[in-house]
Design an enzyme around this catalytic site. Sequence first.
Site, PDB file in Angstrom:
ATOM      1  N   ALA A  78     -13.186   0.991 -16.363  1.00  0.00           N
ATOM      2  CA  ALA A  78     -13.689   0.862 -18.234  1.00  0.00           C
ATOM      3  C   ALA A  78     -13.550   2.820 -18.640  1.00  0.00           C
ATOM      4  CB  ALA A  78     -15.097   0.402 -18.472  1.00  0.00           C
TER       5      ALA A  78
ATOM      6  N   VAL B 239     -13.698  -0.731  -6.976  1.00  0.00           N
ATOM      7  CA  VAL B 239     -13.408  -2.318  -6.412  1.00  0.00           C
ATOM      8  C   VAL B 239     -13.409  -3.395  -5.501  1.00  0.00           C
ATOM      9  CG1 VAL B 239     -13.882  -2.893  -9.426  1.00  0.00           C
ATOM     10  CG2 VAL B 239     -11.852  -2.696  -8.100  1.00  0.00           C
TER      11      VAL B 239
ATOM     12  N   ASN C  99     -11.133  -5.888 -15.120  1.00  0.00           N
ATOM     13  CA  ASN C  99     -10.422  -5.232 -15.945  1.00  0.00           C
ATOM     14  C   ASN C  99      -9.202  -4.017 -14.907  1.00  0.00           C
ATOM     15  OD1 ASN C  99      -9.056  -4.090 -17.839  1.00  0.00           O
ATOM     16  ND2 ASN C  99      -9.915  -2.764 -16.803  1.00  0.00           N
TER      17      ASN C  99
ATOM     18  N   TYR D 179       3.002  -5.900  -7.462  1.00  0.00           N
ATOM     19  CA  TYR D 179       2.149  -6.087  -8.686  1.00  0.00           C
ATOM     20  C   TYR D 179       2.125  -7.430  -9.429  1.00  0.00           C
ATOM     21  CZ  TYR D 179       0.195  -4.964 -13.102  1.00  0.00           C
ATOM     22  OH  TYR D 179      -0.593  -4.788 -14.586  1.00  0.00           O
TER      23      TYR D 179
ATOM     24  N   ALA E 213       2.580  -9.974  -7.518  1.00  0.00           N
ATOM     25  CA  ALA E 213       2.277 -11.245  -6.708  1.00  0.00           C
ATOM     26  C   ALA E 213       0.421 -10.992  -6.834  1.00  0.00           C
ATOM     27  CB  ALA E 213       2.468 -10.569  -5.516  1.00  0.00           C
ATOM     28  N   THR E 214       0.262  -9.436  -7.269  1.00  0.00           N
ATOM     29  CA  THR E 214      -1.207  -9.698  -7.371  1.00  0.00           C
ATOM     30  C   THR E 214      -1.825 -10.324  -8.266  1.00  0.00           C
ATOM     31  OG1 THR E 214      -1.365  -7.350  -8.300  1.00  0.00           O
ATOM     32  CG2 THR E 214      -1.705  -7.243  -6.036  1.00  0.00           C
ATOM     33  N   LYS E 215      -0.995 -10.107  -9.450  1.00  0.00           N
ATOM     34  CA  LYS E 215      -0.944 -10.843 -10.295  1.00  0.00           C
ATOM     35  C   LYS E 215      -0.999 -12.698 -10.767  1.00  0.00           C
ATOM     36  CE  LYS E 215      -2.995  -6.870 -12.712  1.00  0.00           C
ATOM     37  NZ  LYS E 215      -4.178  -6.874 -13.084  1.00  0.00           N
TER      38      LYS E 215
ATOM     39  N   ILE F 281       1.418  -3.027 -22.933  1.00  0.00           N
ATOM     40  CA  ILE F 281       0.619  -2.647 -23.959  1.00  0.00           C
ATOM     41  C   ILE F 281       0.466  -0.739 -23.885  1.00  0.00           C
ATOM     42  CG2 ILE F 281      -2.633  -1.988 -24.096  1.00  0.00           C
ATOM     43  CD1 ILE F 281      -1.055  -4.779 -23.953  1.00  0.00           C
TER      44      ILE F 281
HETATM   45  N1  LIG Z   1      -0.905  -1.433 -19.551  1.00  0.00           N
HETATM   46  C1  LIG Z   1      -0.420  -2.899 -20.055  1.00  0.00           C
HETATM   47  O1  LIG Z   1       1.171  -2.518 -20.349  1.00  0.00           O
HETATM   48  C2  LIG Z   1      -0.756  -3.785 -18.989  1.00  0.00           C
HETATM   49  C3  LIG Z   1       0.035  -5.114 -19.053  1.00  0.00           C
HETATM   50  C4  LIG Z   1      -0.476  -5.884 -18.366  1.00  0.00           C
HETATM   51  C5  LIG Z   1      -1.933  -6.228 -17.593  1.00  0.00           C
HETATM   52  N2  LIG Z   1      -2.763  -4.975 -17.513  1.00  0.00           N
HETATM   53  C6  LIG Z   1      -3.960  -4.943 -16.837  1.00  0.00           C
HETATM   54  O2  LIG Z   1      -4.904  -3.851 -17.565  1.00  0.00           O
HETATM   55  C7  LIG Z   1      -5.336  -3.923 -16.750  1.00  0.00           C
HETATM   56  C8  LIG Z   1      -5.847  -2.005 -16.940  1.00  0.00           C
HETATM   57  O3  LIG Z   1      -4.633  -2.019 -17.721  1.00  0.00           O
HETATM   58  P1  LIG Z   1      -4.352   0.161 -17.956  1.00  0.00           P
HETATM   59  O4  LIG Z   1      -3.172  -0.644 -19.054  1.00  0.00           O
HETATM   60  O5  LIG Z   1      -5.990   0.068 -18.849  1.00  0.00           O
HETATM   61  O6  LIG Z   1      -4.357   0.503 -16.964  1.00  0.00           O
HETATM   62  P2  LIG Z   1      -5.142   1.665 -16.707  1.00  0.00           P
HETATM   63  O7  LIG Z   1      -4.630   3.283 -15.370  1.00  0.00           O
HETATM   64  O8  LIG Z   1      -4.970   3.176 -18.282  1.00  0.00           O
HETATM   65  O9  LIG Z   1      -6.156   2.479 -16.296  1.00  0.00           O
HETATM   66  C9  LIG Z   1      -6.487   1.179 -15.016  1.00  0.00           C
HETATM   67  C10 LIG Z   1      -8.678   1.551 -15.225  1.00  0.00           C
HETATM   68  O10 LIG Z   1      -8.613   0.814 -13.937  1.00  0.00           O
HETATM   69  C11 LIG Z   1      -9.329   1.738 -13.283  1.00  0.00           C
HETATM   70  N3  LIG Z   1      -9.291   1.479 -11.672  1.00  0.00           N
HETATM   71  C12 LIG Z   1      -8.125   1.430 -11.010  1.00  0.00           C
HETATM   72  N4  LIG Z   1      -8.793   1.331  -9.290  1.00  0.00           N
HETATM   73  C13 LIG Z   1      -9.508   1.475  -9.155  1.00  0.00           C
HETATM   74  C14 LIG Z   1     -10.246   0.872  -8.253  1.00  0.00           C
HETATM   75  N5  LIG Z   1     -10.298   0.512  -7.187  1.00  0.00           N
HETATM   76  N6  LIG Z   1     -12.229   0.410  -9.026  1.00  0.00           N
HETATM   77  C15 LIG Z   1     -12.193   0.535 -10.186  1.00  0.00           C
HETATM   78  N7  LIG Z   1     -11.261   1.379 -10.998  1.00  0.00           N
HETATM   79  C16 LIG Z   1     -10.078   1.306 -11.102  1.00  0.00           C
HETATM   80  C17 LIG Z   1      -8.741   3.246 -13.111  1.00  0.00           C
HETATM   81  O11 LIG Z   1      -9.124   4.199 -12.599  1.00  0.00           O
HETATM   82  C18 LIG Z   1      -8.579   3.475 -14.912  1.00  0.00           C
HETATM   83  O12 LIG Z   1      -9.033   3.365 -15.740  1.00  0.00           O
HETATM   84  C19 LIG Z   1      -5.734  -3.701 -16.016  1.00  0.00           C
HETATM   85  O13 LIG Z   1      -5.688  -4.687 -14.487  1.00  0.00           O
HETATM   86  C20 LIG Z   1      -3.938  -4.129 -15.676  1.00  0.00           C
HETATM   87  O14 LIG Z   1      -2.868  -4.277 -14.594  1.00  0.00           O
HETATM   88  C21 LIG Z   1      -2.117  -3.553 -18.062  1.00  0.00           C
END
Ligand SMILES: NC(=O)c1ccc[n+]([C@@H]2O[C@H](COP(=O)([O-])OP(=O)(O)OC[C@H]3O[C@@H](n4cnc5c(N)ncnc54)[C@H](O)[C@@H]3O)[C@@H](O)[C@H]2O)c1
Length: 254
Positions: free
Chosen positions: A16, A68, A94, A159, A161-163, A192
């Site tokens: 967050a 996490v 998230n 990545y 595969a995880t999703k 995003i």
């Molecule tokens: N940005 C995109 O285009 C996009 C697209 C599809 C899905 N997502 C998904 O949305 C979610 C948020 O992504 P975002 O774009 O805000 O990315 P981001 O990298 O800006 O933020 C990710 C957050 O997760 C935290 N994090 C990483 N490893 C962690 C761990 N082991 N324990 C706890 N927190 C941890 C980070 O510190 C960070 O605050 C993710 O799951 C990502 O896969 C993002």
Amino acid sequence: MQNTDSTRPVALVTGASRGIGQALALGFADAGYDIVVTDLPQTEAELRKTADLIGRRERKAHLFALDVSDRKQIDDVTQRALAAAGRIDVLINNAGVLKPSLLQDLDEKTWDTHFDVNVKGVLMMCQAVVPHMRERKTGRVINIASIAGRQGVATQGHYAATKSAVITLTRVLAQEVGMDGVTVNAICPGIILTEMGRNNLGSEAAVRHWEDVAALKRLGKPEDIVGPALFFASEQSAFVTGQALNVCGGIYFH
Ligand SMILES: NC(=O)c1ccc[n+]([C@@H]2O[C@H](COP(=O)([O-])OP(=O)(O)OC[C@H]3O[C@@H](n4cnc5c(N)ncnc54)[C@H](O)[C@@H]3O)[C@@H](O)[C@H]2O)c1
């Protein structure tokens, strides 16, 4: 610290401190939730900013360092969050990582890290929090997956595969806990413009390209994920479970 206002709903958000997780924490605070904000210990300064912004909205922020991928931390933080906030109505999984690599070049450590955080993290958070929801006969789990998990994207095989796994866990958990009033749904963001999104695109030319591909002619802002998440958290979605919703501005249609 005990919650003095037990009528206010509580959402726990992982990852967050920035990006989509921060937008979700603030968006849920705007919608009247108290928020348990969690992220890696090294993000503490940013996480505090998220907590301050929640405080300015006159909502409570309960802040915890949480990796996490570490079950001990998850169990400990869940207990402390329940003691502080009184309950957890909504769990938003998230936190996620993306380090691109061709599958041919992918090393095992990168594979393991992605699965530990993006998949095992979701599973272990659910294992810690959902029993408490089942006991209360109500609860909402919202998993942040990705359209990559539906389509697969070159340099993101691990990545993606995880999703895909997160989408499958969402479907299965929904079937296993629905009888106790808990719904489990996933959101599949498109591109995003967060730190992850920008790193992934790499160049302004790539941003322009994908803006042009998108039906809505723009890429996503973190705030674009808030409305769909509030829907899954609300009574309006009481009959929706085990689903994965693309939130991508029209770059992917399946
Ligand atoms: N940005 C995109 O285009 C996009 C697209 C599809 C899905 N997502 C998904 O949305 C979610 C948020 O992504 P975002 O774009 O805000 O990315 P981001 O990298 O800006 O933020 C990710 C957050 O997760 C935290 N994090 C990483 N490893 C962690 C761990 N082991 N324990 C706890 N927190 C941890 C980070 O510190 C960070 O605050 C993710 O799951 C990502 O896969 C993002």
